[in-house]
Design a protein around this motif. Structure first.
Motif, PDB file in Angstrom:
ATOM      1  N   MET A 253       1.035  30.710  64.901  1.00 54.83           N
ATOM      2  CA  MET A 253       1.460  29.777  64.177  1.00 54.83           C
ATOM      3  C   MET A 253       1.210  29.886  62.625  1.00 54.83           C
ATOM      4  N   GLY A 254       0.251  31.007  62.560  1.00 58.62           N
ATOM      5  CA  GLY A 254      -0.334  30.987  61.205  1.00 58.62           C
ATOM      6  C   GLY A 254      -1.671  30.710  60.612  1.00 58.62           C
ATOM      7  N   SER A 255      -2.485  30.193  61.818  1.00 60.50           N
ATOM      8  CA  SER A 255      -3.744  29.525  61.536  1.00 60.50           C
ATOM      9  C   SER A 255      -4.624  30.756  61.052  1.00 60.50           C
ATOM     10  N   SER A 256      -5.478  30.653  60.168  1.00 59.76           N
ATOM     11  CA  SER A 256      -6.536  31.650  59.871  1.00 59.76           C
ATOM     12  C   SER A 256      -7.686  31.770  60.937  1.00 59.76           C
ATOM     13  N   SER A 257      -8.035  30.508  61.435  1.00 63.07           N
ATOM     14  CA  SER A 257      -9.106  30.596  62.300  1.00 63.07           C
ATOM     15  C   SER A 257      -8.928  29.472  63.427  1.00 63.07           C
ATOM     16  N   ALA A 258      -9.492  29.325  64.530  1.00 66.12           N
ATOM     17  CA  ALA A 258      -9.467  28.257  65.467  1.00 66.12           C
ATOM     18  C   ALA A 258     -10.734  27.769  65.666  1.00 66.12           C
ATOM     19  N   VAL A 259     -10.788  26.415  65.323  1.00 68.64           N
ATOM     20  CA  VAL A 259     -12.035  25.530  65.276  1.00 68.64           C
ATOM     21  C   VAL A 259     -12.186  24.340  66.353  1.00 68.64           C
ATOM     22  N   VAL A 260     -13.446  24.012  66.581  1.00 70.47           N
ATOM     23  CA  VAL A 260     -13.685  23.147  67.696  1.00 70.47           C
ATOM     24  C   VAL A 260     -15.131  22.489  67.446  1.00 70.47           C
ATOM     25  N   ALA A 261     -15.606  21.343  67.929  1.00 65.35           N
ATOM     26  CA  ALA A 261     -16.878  20.870  67.650  1.00 65.35           C
ATOM     27  C   ALA A 261     -17.257  20.502  68.943  1.00 65.35           C
ATOM     28  N   ALA A 262     -18.204  20.862  69.497  1.00 69.46           N
ATOM     29  CA  ALA A 262     -18.851  20.564  70.836  1.00 69.46           C
ATOM     30  C   ALA A 262     -20.151  20.027  70.862  1.00 69.46           C
ATOM     31  N   GLU A 263     -20.467  18.813  71.624  1.00 70.14           N
ATOM     32  CA  GLU A 263     -21.660  17.999  71.572  1.00 70.14           C
ATOM     33  C   GLU A 263     -22.698  19.146  72.145  1.00 70.14           C
ATOM     34  N   GLY A 264     -24.139  18.855  71.293  1.00 67.45           N
ATOM     35  CA  GLY A 264     -24.972  19.843  71.513  1.00 67.45           C
ATOM     36  C   GLY A 264     -25.281  19.844  73.026  1.00 67.45           C
ATOM     37  N   ALA A 265     -25.366  18.639  73.637  1.00 67.80           N
ATOM     38  CA  ALA A 265     -25.876  18.666  75.243  1.00 67.80           C
ATOM     39  C   ALA A 265     -24.792  18.855  76.113  1.00 67.80           C
ATOM     40  N   ASN A 266     -23.566  19.363  75.778  1.00 65.72           N
ATOM     41  CA  ASN A 266     -22.495  19.940  76.399  1.00 65.72           C
ATOM     42  C   ASN A 266     -22.634  21.238  76.729  1.00 65.72           C
ATOM     43  N   THR A 267     -23.496  21.693  77.363  1.00 70.01           N
ATOM     44  CA  THR A 267     -23.910  23.064  77.740  1.00 70.01           C
ATOM     45  C   THR A 267     -22.804  23.972  78.239  1.00 70.01           C
ATOM     46  N   GLY A 268     -21.681  23.225  79.137  1.00 69.57           N
ATOM     47  CA  GLY A 268     -20.759  23.951  79.723  1.00 69.57           C
ATOM     48  C   GLY A 268     -19.741  24.406  78.737  1.00 69.57           C
ATOM     49  N   ALA A 269     -19.671  23.288  77.870  1.00 72.79           N
ATOM     50  CA  ALA A 269     -18.504  23.572  76.824  1.00 72.79           C
ATOM     51  C   ALA A 269     -18.595  24.693  75.865  1.00 72.79           C
ATOM     52  N   LEU A 270     -20.147  24.567  75.433  1.00 72.00           N
ATOM     53  CA  LEU A 270     -20.626  25.470  74.308  1.00 72.00           C
ATOM     54  C   LEU A 270     -20.610  26.841  75.035  1.00 72.00           C
ATOM     55  N   ALA A 271     -20.998  27.081  76.356  1.00 69.50           N
ATOM     56  CA  ALA A 271     -20.828  28.381  76.972  1.00 69.50           C
ATOM     57  C   ALA A 271     -19.443  28.877  77.237  1.00 69.50           C
ATOM     58  N   THR A 272     -18.478  28.028  77.233  1.00 60.99           N
ATOM     59  CA  THR A 272     -17.055  28.568  77.353  1.00 60.99           C
ATOM     60  C   THR A 272     -16.463  28.827  75.876  1.00 60.99           C
ATOM     61  N   TYR A 273     -16.859  28.219  75.072  1.00 59.36           N
ATOM     62  CA  TYR A 273     -16.502  28.678  73.586  1.00 59.36           C
ATOM     63  C   TYR A 273     -17.372  29.929  73.166  1.00 59.36           C
ATOM     64  N   LEU A 274     -18.392  30.174  73.590  1.00 57.00           N
ATOM     65  CA  LEU A 274     -19.154  31.309  73.105  1.00 57.00           C
ATOM     66  C   LEU A 274     -18.628  32.353  73.831  1.00 57.00           C
ATOM     67  N   ALA A 275     -18.339  32.172  75.037  1.00 57.98           N
ATOM     68  CA  ALA A 275     -17.889  33.296  75.825  1.00 57.98           C
ATOM     69  C   ALA A 275     -16.422  33.476  75.417  1.00 57.98           C
ATOM     70  N   ALA A 276     -15.664  32.856  74.931  1.00 55.22           N
ATOM     71  CA  ALA A 276     -14.311  33.052  74.272  1.00 55.22           C
ATOM     72  C   ALA A 276     -14.484  33.719  72.823  1.00 55.22           C
ATOM     73  N   GLY A 277     -15.519  33.851  72.603  1.00 54.58           N
ATOM     74  CA  GLY A 277     -15.758  34.702  71.074  1.00 54.58           C
ATOM     75  C   GLY A 277     -15.941  33.812  69.855  1.00 54.58           C
ATOM     76  N   PHE A 278     -16.040  32.373  70.267  1.00 59.45           N
ATOM     77  CA  PHE A 278     -16.364  31.527  69.020  1.00 59.45           C
ATOM     78  C   PHE A 278     -17.667  31.765  68.343  1.00 59.45           C
ATOM     79  N   VAL A 279     -17.844  31.563  67.311  1.00 57.98           N
ATOM     80  CA  VAL A 279     -19.140  31.660  66.372  1.00 57.98           C
ATOM     81  C   VAL A 279     -19.739  30.312  66.022  1.00 57.98           C
ATOM     82  N   PRO A 280     -21.018  29.861  66.631  1.00 59.19           N
ATOM     83  CA  PRO A 280     -21.509  28.669  66.245  1.00 59.19           C
ATOM     84  C   PRO A 280     -21.963  28.779  64.810  1.00 59.19           C
ATOM     85  N   ALA A 281     -21.867  27.411  64.035  1.00 61.53           N
ATOM     86  CA  ALA A 281     -22.410  27.181  62.766  1.00 61.53           C
ATOM     87  C   ALA A 281     -23.392  26.278  62.965  1.00 61.53           C
ATOM     88  N   THR A 282     -23.985  25.885  61.901  1.00 64.62           N
ATOM     89  CA  THR A 282     -25.272  25.034  61.806  1.00 64.62           C
ATOM     90  C   THR A 282     -24.849  23.803  62.405  1.00 64.62           C
TER      91      THR A 282
END
Length: 296
Positions: A253-282
Protein backbone atom coordinates in the motif's frame (compact mmCIF):
# COMPACT_ATOMS: atom_id res chain seq x y z
CA UNK A 1 -11.75 22.99 21.52
CA UNK A 2 -14.53 21.74 19.25
CA UNK A 3 -16.20 18.53 18.10
CA UNK A 4 -16.72 17.64 14.43
CA UNK A 5 -19.70 16.18 12.67
CA UNK A 6 -19.44 12.96 10.71
CA UNK A 7 -18.95 14.77 7.40
CA UNK A 8 -15.47 15.83 8.54
CA UNK A 9 -14.14 12.39 9.44
CA UNK A 10 -12.31 11.76 6.17
CA UNK A 11 -10.73 15.22 6.33
CA UNK A 12 -9.55 14.63 9.89
CA UNK A 13 -8.14 11.27 8.83
CA UNK A 14 -6.14 13.05 6.12
CA UNK A 15 -4.79 15.51 8.70
CA UNK A 16 -3.75 12.72 11.05
CA UNK A 17 -2.12 10.93 8.12
CA UNK A 18 0.08 13.96 7.41
CA UNK A 19 1.18 13.94 11.06
CA UNK A 20 2.55 10.37 10.83
CA UNK A 21 6.31 10.48 10.23
CA UNK A 22 9.08 7.93 10.47
CA UNK A 23 11.12 8.66 13.55
CA UNK A 24 8.18 10.46 15.15
CA UNK A 25 5.94 9.25 17.95
CA UNK A 26 3.50 6.38 17.52
CA UNK A 27 0.59 8.64 18.37
CA UNK A 28 -3.06 8.78 17.27
CA UNK A 29 -3.21 7.39 13.74
CA UNK A 30 -6.05 7.56 11.19
CA UNK A 31 -6.26 3.79 11.67
CA UNK A 32 -7.25 4.36 15.29
CA UNK A 33 -10.25 6.33 14.05
CA UNK A 34 -10.89 3.58 11.54
CA UNK A 35 -10.93 0.87 14.21
CA UNK A 36 -13.20 3.00 16.42
CA UNK A 37 -15.58 3.46 13.46
CA UNK A 38 -17.02 0.02 14.22
CA UNK A 39 -19.43 2.05 16.35
CA UNK A 40 -20.56 4.07 13.33
CA UNK A 41 -19.61 7.42 11.85
CA UNK A 42 -21.76 9.52 14.15
CA UNK A 43 -20.43 7.92 17.34
CA UNK A 44 -16.88 8.22 16.02
CA UNK A 45 -17.33 11.92 15.33
CA UNK A 46 -18.83 12.48 18.79
CA UNK A 47 -15.71 10.93 20.37
CA UNK A 48 -13.30 13.32 18.61
CA UNK A 49 -12.00 16.57 20.07
CA UNK A 50 -10.12 19.18 18.02
CA UNK A 51 -7.92 22.04 19.10
CA UNK A 52 -7.48 24.43 16.18
CA UNK A 53 -6.06 27.76 15.16
CA UNK A 54 -8.87 29.09 13.03
CA UNK A 55 -9.78 26.32 10.59
CA UNK A 56 -6.45 24.51 10.95
CA UNK A 57 -6.30 21.64 13.49
CA UNK A 58 -3.31 21.78 15.82
CA UNK A 59 -4.24 18.72 17.89
CA UNK A 60 -6.77 15.92 17.45
CA UNK A 61 -7.95 13.65 20.24
CA UNK A 62 -10.09 10.52 20.38
CA UNK A 63 -12.03 9.74 23.55
CA UNK A 64 -11.49 5.97 23.52
CA UNK A 65 -13.91 5.56 26.39
CA UNK A 66 -14.94 8.21 28.92
CA UNK A 67 -11.60 8.22 30.79
CA UNK A 68 -8.99 7.93 28.00
CA UNK A 69 -8.03 10.64 25.52
CA UNK A 70 -5.72 9.45 22.75
CA UNK A 71 -4.00 12.44 21.22
CA UNK A 72 -1.90 13.52 18.25
CA UNK A 73 -0.38 16.99 17.88
CA UNK A 74 0.87 18.65 14.72
CA UNK A 75 4.58 17.70 14.64
CA UNK A 76 5.54 21.35 14.35
CA UNK A 77 3.63 22.17 17.57
CA UNK A 78 4.84 19.52 20.04
CA UNK A 79 6.86 22.07 22.02
CA UNK A 80 4.24 24.83 21.77
CA UNK A 81 3.57 25.78 25.39
CA UNK A 82 0.58 27.94 24.50
CA UNK A 83 -1.16 25.11 22.68
CA UNK A 84 -0.26 22.72 25.50
CA UNK A 85 -1.84 25.02 28.09
CA UNK A 86 -5.02 25.27 25.98
CA UNK A 87 -5.27 21.49 25.83
CA UNK A 88 -4.48 21.08 29.53
CA UNK A 89 -7.08 23.68 30.50
CA UNK A 90 -9.68 21.89 28.37
CA UNK A 91 -9.10 18.46 29.82
CA UNK A 92 -9.09 19.76 33.40
CA UNK A 93 -12.40 21.63 33.08
CA UNK A 94 -15.35 19.22 33.29
CA UNK A 95 -17.63 21.80 31.69
CA UNK A 96 -15.65 21.85 28.45
CA UNK A 97 -16.69 18.34 27.45
CA UNK A 98 -13.51 16.28 27.41
CA UNK A 99 -13.43 14.58 30.81
CA UNK A 100 -15.81 14.58 33.71
CA UNK A 101 -14.32 14.99 37.17
CA UNK A 102 -12.30 12.10 38.53
CA UNK A 103 -9.88 9.61 37.06
CA UNK A 104 -8.61 10.31 33.54
CA UNK A 105 -5.72 9.34 31.29
CA UNK A 106 -4.14 11.21 28.39
CA UNK A 107 -2.09 9.40 25.77
CA UNK A 108 0.13 12.24 24.52
CA UNK A 109 3.10 10.54 22.92
CA UNK A 110 5.66 13.02 21.66
CA UNK A 111 3.72 15.98 23.06
CA UNK A 112 6.58 17.20 25.23
CA UNK A 113 5.10 20.54 26.30
CA UNK A 114 1.73 19.03 27.23
CA UNK A 115 3.35 16.19 29.18
CA UNK A 116 5.47 18.68 31.09
CA UNK A 117 2.53 20.95 31.92
CA UNK A 118 0.32 18.07 33.06
CA UNK A 119 3.15 16.88 35.29
CA UNK A 120 3.41 20.34 36.81
CA UNK A 121 -0.34 20.20 37.52
CA UNK A 122 -0.07 16.94 39.43
CA UNK A 123 -0.75 14.34 36.76
CA UNK A 124 1.28 11.17 37.22
CA UNK A 125 3.11 8.92 34.78
CA UNK A 126 1.18 5.73 34.02
CA UNK A 127 2.50 2.32 33.00
CA UNK A 128 4.94 2.34 30.07
CA UNK A 129 4.09 1.43 26.50
CA UNK A 130 6.66 0.25 23.97
CA UNK A 131 6.48 1.71 20.44
CA UNK A 132 7.75 -0.72 17.81
CA UNK A 133 8.55 -0.13 14.16
CA UNK A 134 9.41 -2.30 11.16
CA UNK A 135 11.19 -0.60 8.26
CA UNK A 136 9.48 -1.47 4.96
CA UNK A 137 12.14 -0.27 2.55
CA UNK A 138 12.87 -3.94 1.73
CA UNK A 139 10.33 -6.71 1.06
CA UNK A 140 8.97 -8.57 4.09
CA UNK A 141 9.78 -12.25 3.86
CA UNK A 142 6.60 -14.32 4.29
CA UNK A 143 6.15 -17.39 6.46
CA UNK A 144 4.64 -20.66 5.28
CA UNK A 145 1.31 -19.98 7.03
CA UNK A 146 -1.71 -19.55 4.75
CA UNK A 147 -2.98 -15.98 5.10
CA UNK A 148 -5.81 -14.37 3.17
CA UNK A 149 -7.17 -10.86 2.87
CA UNK A 150 -10.89 -11.17 3.49
CA UNK A 151 -14.01 -9.23 2.61
CA UNK A 152 -17.39 -8.73 4.22
CA UNK A 153 -18.68 -12.24 3.50
CA UNK A 154 -16.14 -13.72 5.94
CA UNK A 155 -16.55 -11.25 8.77
CA UNK A 156 -17.71 -14.01 11.12
CA UNK A 157 -14.37 -15.79 10.93
CA UNK A 158 -12.49 -12.59 11.72
CA UNK A 159 -14.59 -11.56 14.71
CA UNK A 160 -14.58 -15.07 16.16
CA UNK A 161 -10.79 -15.18 16.33
CA UNK A 162 -10.57 -11.61 17.62
CA UNK A 163 -13.04 -12.36 20.42
CA UNK A 164 -11.10 -15.44 21.47
CA UNK A 165 -7.80 -13.54 21.41
CA UNK A 166 -8.98 -10.67 23.58
CA UNK A 167 -11.83 -12.16 25.62
CA UNK A 168 -11.16 -15.89 25.70
CA UNK A 169 -14.77 -16.76 26.52
CA UNK A 170 -17.48 -18.53 24.48
CA UNK A 171 -19.08 -16.31 21.83
CA UNK A 172 -22.84 -16.72 21.57
CA UNK A 173 -24.74 -16.07 18.35
CA UNK A 174 -26.28 -12.75 19.43
CA UNK A 175 -22.94 -11.24 20.43
CA UNK A 176 -21.32 -12.61 17.27
CA UNK A 177 -23.95 -10.90 15.12
CA UNK A 178 -23.44 -7.61 16.97
CA UNK A 179 -19.69 -7.84 16.38
CA UNK A 180 -20.19 -8.74 12.72
CA UNK A 181 -22.49 -5.74 12.29
CA UNK A 182 -19.85 -3.48 13.83
CA UNK A 183 -17.15 -4.98 11.63
CA UNK A 184 -19.33 -4.32 8.58
CA UNK A 185 -19.87 -0.72 9.72
CA UNK A 186 -16.08 -0.32 9.86
CA UNK A 187 -15.56 -1.79 6.40
CA UNK A 188 -18.22 0.54 4.97
CA UNK A 189 -17.05 3.60 6.90
CA UNK A 190 -14.99 6.65 5.91
CA UNK A 191 -11.63 4.95 6.63
CA UNK A 192 -12.33 1.60 4.95
CA UNK A 193 -10.29 2.38 1.85
CA UNK A 194 -7.11 2.67 3.90
CA UNK A 195 -7.46 -0.74 5.58
CA UNK A 196 -7.00 -4.43 4.86
CA UNK A 197 -8.32 -7.31 7.00
CA UNK A 198 -6.28 -10.51 7.19
CA UNK A 199 -6.91 -14.00 8.56
CA UNK A 200 -4.34 -16.77 9.07
CA UNK A 201 -5.39 -20.41 8.72
CA UNK A 202 -3.84 -23.59 10.05
CA UNK A 203 -3.27 -26.77 8.04
CA UNK A 204 -6.85 -27.88 8.71
CA UNK A 205 -8.27 -24.62 7.34
CA UNK A 206 -9.25 -23.21 10.74
CA UNK A 207 -8.98 -19.44 11.28
CA UNK A 208 -6.27 -18.99 13.93
CA UNK A 209 -5.07 -15.36 13.84
CA UNK A 210 -6.32 -11.99 12.57
CA UNK A 211 -5.16 -8.47 12.03
CA UNK A 212 -6.30 -5.25 10.42
CA UNK A 213 -3.75 -2.84 8.96
CA UNK A 214 -4.21 0.84 8.17
CA UNK A 215 -2.31 2.95 5.67
CA UNK A 216 -1.60 6.65 6.24
CA UNK A 217 -0.66 7.04 2.60
CA UNK A 218 2.52 6.44 0.58
CA UNK A 219 5.77 7.19 2.38
CA UNK A 220 4.21 7.28 5.84
CA UNK A 221 3.98 4.77 8.71
CA UNK A 222 1.10 2.32 8.54
CA UNK A 223 -0.55 0.93 11.67
CA UNK A 224 -1.25 -2.65 12.75
CA UNK A 225 -4.40 -2.46 14.89
CA UNK A 226 -5.46 -4.92 16.16
CA UNK A 227 -3.62 -8.26 16.00
CA UNK A 228 -4.69 -11.35 17.85
CA UNK A 229 -4.28 -15.14 17.95
CA UNK A 230 -7.07 -17.55 18.90
CA UNK A 231 -6.49 -18.75 22.46
CA UNK A 232 -6.43 -22.40 21.33
CA UNK A 233 -3.63 -21.78 18.82
CA UNK A 234 -1.09 -19.69 20.69
CA UNK A 235 2.62 -20.45 20.79
CA UNK A 236 2.68 -21.88 17.25
CA UNK A 237 4.01 -18.87 15.37
CA UNK A 238 0.70 -17.62 14.00
CA UNK A 239 1.08 -14.20 15.62
CA UNK A 240 4.44 -13.67 13.93
CA UNK A 241 3.02 -14.90 10.62
CA UNK A 242 -0.03 -12.61 10.63
CA UNK A 243 2.06 -9.64 11.77
CA UNK A 244 4.60 -10.09 8.99
CA UNK A 245 1.80 -10.58 6.47
CA UNK A 246 0.16 -7.36 7.66
CA UNK A 247 3.45 -5.51 7.30
CA UNK A 248 3.86 -6.88 3.77
CA UNK A 249 0.38 -5.63 2.85
CA UNK A 250 1.24 -2.18 4.23
CA UNK A 251 4.35 -2.15 2.05
CA UNK A 252 2.18 -2.98 -0.97
CA UNK A 253 0.00 0.00 0.00
CA UNK A 254 3.06 2.25 -0.01
CA UNK A 255 3.76 2.52 3.71
CA UNK A 256 7.33 3.38 4.68
CA UNK A 257 7.13 1.42 7.94
CA UNK A 258 4.73 -0.59 10.06
CA UNK A 259 4.14 0.65 13.61
CA UNK A 260 2.44 -0.59 16.73
CA UNK A 261 2.55 0.16 20.46
CA UNK A 262 2.32 -2.59 23.09
CA UNK A 263 1.89 -2.35 26.84
CA UNK A 264 5.19 -2.90 28.56
CA UNK A 265 3.57 -5.58 30.73
CA UNK A 266 2.22 -7.48 27.71
CA UNK A 267 5.22 -9.75 27.27
CA UNK A 268 3.44 -12.02 24.81
CA UNK A 269 2.65 -9.21 22.37
CA UNK A 270 6.12 -7.77 22.70
CA UNK A 271 7.72 -11.14 22.00
CA UNK A 272 5.55 -11.56 18.90
CA UNK A 273 6.46 -8.16 17.44
CA UNK A 274 10.15 -8.62 18.19
CA UNK A 275 10.10 -12.06 16.56
CA UNK A 276 8.41 -10.49 13.53
CA UNK A 277 11.36 -8.12 13.16
CA UNK A 278 10.00 -4.98 14.79
CA UNK A 279 12.49 -2.72 16.55
CA UNK A 280 11.46 -1.23 19.92
CA UNK A 281 11.89 2.45 20.67
CA UNK A 282 12.20 4.22 24.01
CA UNK A 283 9.22 3.41 26.25
CA UNK A 284 6.56 6.10 26.55
CA UNK A 285 4.07 6.78 29.32
CA UNK A 286 0.55 8.12 29.49
CA UNK A 287 -0.37 10.82 32.01
CA UNK A 288 -3.08 10.02 34.56
CA UNK A 289 -4.88 11.68 37.42
CA UNK A 290 -7.17 10.58 40.20
CA UNK A 291 -9.95 12.60 41.77
CA UNK A 292 -9.55 16.33 41.19
CA UNK A 293 -9.33 18.62 44.19
CA UNK A 294 -12.23 21.11 44.35
CA UNK A 295 -11.42 24.39 42.61
CA UNK A 296 -11.23 27.47 44.77
Amino acid sequence: MNMPDASRLAQLGDTLARWQVDGGPVHLHPGDLGWYSRLGADDTASAIRIWADGATPAAIGLLDGPQLLRLAIDPTRRDDAGLARRIADSIEDPEVGVFASGQATVEARGASALTRILGQRGWQEDEPWIPLRLDLSAPVQPTCTLIETIDEDRAGEWVGVHWSAFRGTPLDDAVRQTLVNRWLAMTAGPFAGTSRNLVAFDAQGRAVAVTTVWSAGPGRPGLIEPMGVHMDHRGLGYGVAITRAGAAVLREMGSSSAVVAAEGANTGALATYLAAGFVPATPVVDMSRGELEPRA
